[in-house]
Design a protein around this motif. Structure first.
Motif, PDB file in Angstrom:
ATOM      1  N   THR A 153       0.849  -1.187   0.000  1.00 14.74           N
ATOM      2  CA  THR A 153       0.000   0.000   0.000  1.00 14.74           C
ATOM      3  C   THR A 153       0.882   1.233   0.000  1.00 14.74           C
ATOM      4  OG1 THR A 153      -1.751  -1.129   1.221  1.00 14.74           O
ATOM      5  CG2 THR A 153      -1.755   1.283   1.274  1.00 14.74           C
ATOM      6  N   GLN A 203      -6.870   9.241  -3.310  1.00 16.77           N
ATOM      7  CA  GLN A 203      -7.776   8.094  -3.356  1.00 16.77           C
ATOM      8  C   GLN A 203      -8.032   7.663  -4.798  1.00 16.77           C
ATOM      9  OE1 GLN A 203      -9.007   6.583  -0.646  1.00 16.77           O
ATOM     10  NE2 GLN A 203     -10.576   5.241  -1.490  1.00 16.77           N
ATOM     11  N   ASP A 261      -5.257   5.656  -6.322  1.00 19.06           N
ATOM     12  CA  ASP A 261      -4.914   4.424  -5.603  1.00 19.06           C
ATOM     13  C   ASP A 261      -3.747   4.578  -4.638  1.00 19.06           C
ATOM     14  OD1 ASP A 261      -6.981   3.035  -6.814  1.00 19.06           O
ATOM     15  OD2 ASP A 261      -5.745   2.334  -8.472  1.00 19.06           O
ATOM     16  N   ARG A 318     -10.925   8.810 -13.423  1.00 19.18           N
ATOM     17  CA  ARG A 318     -11.211   7.377 -13.331  1.00 19.18           C
ATOM     18  C   ARG A 318     -12.339   6.998 -14.292  1.00 19.18           C
ATOM     19  NH1 ARG A 318     -10.169   3.399  -9.599  1.00 19.18           N
ATOM     20  NH2 ARG A 318      -9.256   4.869  -8.111  1.00 19.18           N
ATOM     21  N   LYS A 356      -4.061   2.927 -13.507  1.00 16.38           N
ATOM     22  CA  LYS A 356      -2.658   2.495 -13.469  1.00 16.38           C
ATOM     23  C   LYS A 356      -1.842   3.196 -14.541  1.00 16.38           C
ATOM     24  CE  LYS A 356      -3.229  -0.500 -10.138  1.00 16.38           C
ATOM     25  NZ  LYS A 356      -4.566  -0.125  -9.762  1.00 16.38           N
TER      26      LYS A 356
END
Length: 273
Positions: free
Chosen positions: A5, A30, A33, A265, A273
């Motif tokens: 993480t 957030q 990620d 997103r 990613k």
């Protein structure tokens, strides 16, 4: 698959309207990620129409917040936003050196969209002399770069000279944003890494809903650095993130509304990613 993480800390002010400051930073972390943590430097009473009050925290409160999250959770990248005073900047600079943080992103927040001052005038010197020499990247807009260099910036060449001057203060990378370059149909964010200039271009979006753009952009850079990205890739993602956030406006409030932090997103179909 990397299961670690990744964690980022934002040291900044709270925006009660949710569009900028700590709130914008945590939303951005957030969405990219990265687990977000915070150390508040001040609490503001504000909305899309303006800032109604600024209430700085004590240096002890700032210091203890930083120590608490660092000692227990750990940090992969740090960003600073509204620091308000010389005393708070001095505390943050000491903590950067104490914990030997490498990925430190400085967003030199000075003036709110409505014109309210968020950095005391005597604190500019502290940013230049204490914070920049221990930082990885600084992300001023054009008016902030003018204050930091004490020179007017009218052209792209002026921006390049300002970037060189800021680099000379010890920071490893300088990104001077182009959002305040009025009259241009294309926006150019300029990165100087001490050797080369890199331009990141996007189409200008005509909207008044741009509250928190600087916070969000620098937070996206911070998140990408936490992932181990180099500065070029980090700025590239941040540019795409903030462009999507502005383009897909939420239309909140009666003044300068916030950007859309989940737009990036959605545009990418859930893949960040």
């Amino acid at each position: 698959m990397n299961t670690k993480t990744l964690k980022a800390l934002t040291i900044a002010g709270s925006d009660s309207g949710g569009g900028a400051g700590i709130q914008a930073d945590l939303k951005t972390f957030q969405e990219l990620d990265v687990f977000g943590m915070s150390a508040l430097s001040a609490v503001t009473a504000q909305n899309t129409l303006g800032v109604n009050g600024v209430y700085p925290l004590s240096t002890e409160a700032v210091s203890k917040q930083i120590d608490a999250v660092t000692a227990d959770i750990g940090i992969d990248a740090v960003k600073t936003g509204m620091l308000f005073s010389t005393e708070i900047i001095e505390v943050v600079a000491r903590k950067v050196k104490q914990y030997e943080w490498g990925n430190v992103v400085v967003d030199p927040v000075m003036i709110a969209k409505g014109g309210s001052r968020l950095l005391q005038e005597d604190a500019v010197k502290a940013i230049k002399e204490q914070l920049l020499p221990v930082s990885f990247v600084i992300t001023p807009n054009i008016p902030e770069a003018e204050v930091l260099t004490n020179k007017p910036i009218r052209t792209l060449e002026d921006r390049k000279e300002a970037a060189k001057q800021l680099y000379g203060l010890g920071v490893k990378n300088v990104v001077i944003k182009g959002g305040h370059d009025e009259g241009q149909t294309e926006l150019i964010d300029l990165l100087y890494d001490g050797k080369e200039f890199h331009s990141f271009t996007s189409k200008r979006i005509e909207t008044k809903h741009t509250h928190g753009t600087g916070c969000t952009f620098s937070a996206a850079i911070t998140a990408e650095l936490a992932k181990g990205k180099d500065i070029l890739d980090a700025v590239r993602v941040a540019k795409a993130f903030i462009h999507a956030a502005i383009e897909n406006s939420l239309g909140i409030g009666n003044g300068h509304g916030p950007t859309n932090h989940w737009a990036y997103r959605n545009v990418r179909g859930g893949d960040v990613k």
